[in-house]
Motif scaffolding. Structure first.
Motif: not given
Lengths: 107, 107
Positions: B26-31, B44-46, B58-69, B80-87
């Motif tokens: 669910r989280l990956i689909a949302g990202l 990139h979703i990892g 640190d292997h304790s996390w579940s999912v990562s996102e790496s974005m560039t701007f 504040p983008h609507p798609l980010h807020q919807a996520f």
């Protein structure tokens, strides 16, 4: 193999003297030497962006490295590589903490 | 502007139920929905790699996102983008912790 890197290896460094521009420059120069390691496919060296202070954003680190590797074997070969060991010997006194995230594609 | 991305925005998510494959999916689909935000140049979703357990990794996390701007303005417009807020509205119940690193080139 797709164009996407297989493994992303991200390390964050906290300098013992975070206000020392000299130490930061030394660490960045040391990280640059890692590009010559054949298994290192790409290397990006970063510093914290001056983005908005929010509870979830950690701006406390000093320097980051983000590497990509084509395989687990390449990453395993990188760890004991003489250039990597030389970097640790030359720069290991600069940081008080290092934190690593190893990341593969979620897809 | 060079080919190198201006700003890298990395977020790590720790799921409330880290053993739930359903929650991770669910989280990956949302990202994935964040790709449609015009200011997001790359995404990139990892997930954690099964690299050697070492004190610094640190292997304790579940999912990562790496974005560039391409700019601070683009990153500010993303928040504040609507798609980010919807996520956040759709998936914000899934994680117990999020940690962000905002990174610019050291060069």
């Amino acid at each position: 193999m797709s164009d996407a890197p297989f493994l992303r290896h991200m390390a964050l460094f906290w300098l013992k003297r975070p206000d020392s521009a000299e130490d930061r420059v030394r660490l960045i120069a040391g990280l640059e030497t890692l590009r010559a390691i054949p298994q290192v496919r790409t290397l990006h060296i970063g510093v914290p962006a001056t983005t908005e202070a929010r509870d979830v954003v950690d701006h406390s680190w000093s320097v980051s490295e983000s590497m990509t590797f084509d395989s687990f074997e390449d990453q395993a070969a990188y760890q004991p590589h003489p250039l990597h060991q030389a970097f640790i010997a030359a720069c290991g006194d600069l940081w008080e903490r290092v934190l690593v995230y190893d990341i593969v594609d979620a897809g």
